[in-house]
Design a protein around this motif. Structure first.
Motif, PDB file in Angstrom:
ATOM      1  N   GLY A  69       0.846  -1.189   0.000  1.00 50.34           N
ATOM      2  CA  GLY A  69       0.000   0.000   0.000  1.00 50.34           C
ATOM      3  C   GLY A  69       0.874   1.229   0.000  1.00 50.34           C
ATOM      4  O   GLY A  69       2.029   1.191  -0.395  1.00 50.34           O
ATOM      5  N   SER A  70       0.331   2.318   0.449  1.00 47.92           N
ATOM      6  CA  SER A  70       1.084   3.561   0.454  1.00 47.92           C
ATOM      7  C   SER A  70       2.228   3.479   1.460  1.00 47.92           C
ATOM      8  O   SER A  70       2.196   2.694   2.402  1.00 47.92           O
ATOM      9  CB  SER A  70       0.162   4.724   0.811  1.00 47.92           C
ATOM     10  N   ASP A  71       3.232   4.315   1.227  1.00 53.02           N
ATOM     11  CA  ASP A  71       4.370   4.350   2.140  1.00 53.02           C
ATOM     12  C   ASP A  71       3.940   4.726   3.550  1.00 53.02           C
ATOM     13  O   ASP A  71       4.482   4.220   4.529  1.00 53.02           O
ATOM     14  CB  ASP A  71       5.426   5.343   1.638  1.00 53.02           C
ATOM     15  N   LEU A  72       2.947   5.607   3.665  1.00 50.92           N
ATOM     16  CA  LEU A  72       2.464   6.030   4.968  1.00 50.92           C
ATOM     17  C   LEU A  72       1.853   4.853   5.716  1.00 50.92           C
ATOM     18  O   LEU A  72       2.113   4.639   6.896  1.00 50.92           O
ATOM     19  CB  LEU A  72       1.433   7.158   4.829  1.00 50.92           C
ATOM     20  N   ARG A  73       1.077   4.060   5.017  1.00 50.49           N
ATOM     21  CA  ARG A  73       0.453   2.896   5.651  1.00 50.49           C
ATOM     22  C   ARG A  73       1.516   1.889   6.097  1.00 50.49           C
ATOM     23  O   ARG A  73       1.416   1.299   7.174  1.00 50.49           O
ATOM     24  CB  ARG A  73      -0.536   2.244   4.701  1.00 50.49           C
ATOM     25  N   ILE A  74       2.520   1.679   5.280  1.00 47.06           N
ATOM     26  CA  ILE A  74       3.604   0.758   5.639  1.00 47.06           C
ATOM     27  C   ILE A  74       4.343   1.274   6.870  1.00 47.06           C
ATOM     28  O   ILE A  74       4.635   0.517   7.795  1.00 47.06           O
ATOM     29  CB  ILE A  74       4.559   0.543   4.447  1.00 47.06           C
ATOM     30  N   ASP A  75       4.626   2.582   6.905  1.00 46.98           N
ATOM     31  CA  ASP A  75       5.288   3.181   8.068  1.00 46.98           C
ATOM     32  C   ASP A  75       4.477   2.961   9.342  1.00 46.98           C
ATOM     33  O   ASP A  75       5.021   2.606  10.392  1.00 46.98           O
ATOM     34  CB  ASP A  75       5.497   4.679   7.861  1.00 46.98           C
ATOM     35  N   VAL A  76       3.165   3.163   9.254  1.00 42.75           N
ATOM     36  CA  VAL A  76       2.281   3.001  10.412  1.00 42.75           C
ATOM     37  C   VAL A  76       2.267   1.544  10.862  1.00 42.75           C
ATOM     38  O   VAL A  76       2.353   1.249  12.069  1.00 42.75           O
ATOM     39  CB  VAL A  76       0.854   3.502  10.089  1.00 42.75           C
ATOM     40  N   MET A  77       2.185   0.612   9.933  1.00 48.03           N
ATOM     41  CA  MET A  77       2.158  -0.804  10.281  1.00 48.03           C
ATOM     42  C   MET A  77       3.483  -1.256  10.895  1.00 48.03           C
ATOM     43  O   MET A  77       3.502  -2.040  11.845  1.00 48.03           O
ATOM     44  CB  MET A  77       1.827  -1.654   9.050  1.00 48.03           C
ATOM     45  N   GLU A  78       4.589  -0.749  10.366  1.00 46.73           N
ATOM     46  CA  GLU A  78       5.895  -1.085  10.940  1.00 46.73           C
ATOM     47  C   GLU A  78       5.994  -0.584  12.378  1.00 46.73           C
ATOM     48  O   GLU A  78       6.460  -1.305  13.260  1.00 46.73           O
ATOM     49  CB  GLU A  78       7.023  -0.475  10.103  1.00 46.73           C
ATOM     50  N   GLU A  79       5.547   0.630  12.598  1.00 42.59           N
ATOM     51  CA  GLU A  79       5.597   1.184  13.951  1.00 42.59           C
ATOM     52  C   GLU A  79       4.686   0.404  14.896  1.00 42.59           C
ATOM     53  O   GLU A  79       5.029   0.156  16.053  1.00 42.59           O
ATOM     54  CB  GLU A  79       5.216   2.662  13.938  1.00 42.59           C
ATOM     55  N   LYS A  80       3.523  -0.018  14.407  1.00 47.51           N
ATOM     56  CA  LYS A  80       2.613  -0.826  15.225  1.00 47.51           C
ATOM     57  C   LYS A  80       3.265  -2.149  15.621  1.00 47.51           C
ATOM     58  O   LYS A  80       3.192  -2.567  16.782  1.00 47.51           O
ATOM     59  CB  LYS A  80       1.307  -1.111  14.465  1.00 47.51           C
ATOM     60  N   LEU A  81       3.891  -2.811  14.663  1.00 48.78           N
ATOM     61  CA  LEU A  81       4.572  -4.069  14.964  1.00 48.78           C
ATOM     62  C   LEU A  81       5.672  -3.866  16.006  1.00 48.78           C
ATOM     63  O   LEU A  81       5.825  -4.670  16.927  1.00 48.78           O
ATOM     64  CB  LEU A  81       5.162  -4.686  13.698  1.00 48.78           C
ATOM     65  N   LEU A  82       6.428  -2.800  15.865  1.00 49.71           N
ATOM     66  CA  LEU A  82       7.493  -2.495  16.815  1.00 49.71           C
ATOM     67  C   LEU A  82       6.923  -2.259  18.211  1.00 49.71           C
ATOM     68  O   LEU A  82       7.410  -2.812  19.196  1.00 49.71           O
ATOM     69  CB  LEU A  82       8.284  -1.268  16.355  1.00 49.71           C
TER      70      LEU A  82
END
Length: 197
Positions: A69-82
């Motif tokens: 998806g968008s880079d913003l969505r990927i950033d948010v998902m990565e931060e959530k996983l962390l």
């Protein structure tokens, strides 16, 4: 193993195992399971939090758990996983400090009322290794080092997980006060104290 799976492993397997493992099996079971977890998570969390705090992106390598998806969505998902992994790891550390798993130690409230005879018996940490999970952990330096380092680093992380480590830090401080373990006293008076400030 992906970070979302490590989080589930901690939640579903390791936390219940730590809570209910008989003390006679701590060396055989827990030392073998917790050492690789602590070592791996310390390095992973340190790197990911450094990346998030300094570059604005966690850069979690779990691309299977993140949909395209968008880079913003990927950033948010990565931060959530962390954040999920961080919180679950510190939930495990707070379980290690539960009073039921540290029966040989007085609570912080009781520590001011310990008599001289009781205090003398607390000087030797080895005597409490079978009745205190934190002493057991400290006795195994290869396991204790990544945990203590994570505790220090967590004070610079912007997450509520810091509140979960207060119980384990409290037991470590109590042991530094009551024991004659010089390395632990040095850790508390220098590294931990500076990190908290």
């Amino acid at each position: 193993m992906e970070y979302r799976h490590i989080r589930q492993l901690i939640h579903s397997v390791l936390i219940p195992l730590v809570k209910f493992c008989p003390s006679r099996a701590w060396d055989e079971w827990l030392a073998k399971l917790l050492y690789p977890l602590f070592h791996h998570c310390k390095h992973a969390l340190s790197g990911l939090w450094c990346s998030l705090l300094h570059e604005g992106r966690a850069k979690v390598p779990d691309d299977h758990g993140i949909l395209t998806g968008s880079d913003l969505r990927i950033d948010v998902m990565e931060e959530k996983l962390l954040r999920y992994l961080t919180r679950k790891m510190f939930s495990l550390l707070s379980v290690l400090a539960l009073p039921g798993l540290n029966t040989g130690l007085p609570s912080l409230e009781q520590s001011g009322h310990i008599g001289l005879v009781e205090a003398a018996s607390l000087k030797d940490l080895e005597a409490f290794a079978s009745s205190s999970m934190i002493v057991f952990l400290l006795k195994h330096k290869t396991m204790a080092l990544p945990v203590l380092e994570m505790n220090i680093e967590a004070f610079s992380w912007t997450d509520e997980a810091v509140t979960k480590i207060s119980s384990s830090c409290g037991v470590v401080v109590l042991l530094a006060i009551l024991s004659d373990y010089v390395d632990l006293q040095g850790f508390v008076s220098k590294e931990l104290f500076c990190a908290i400030i």
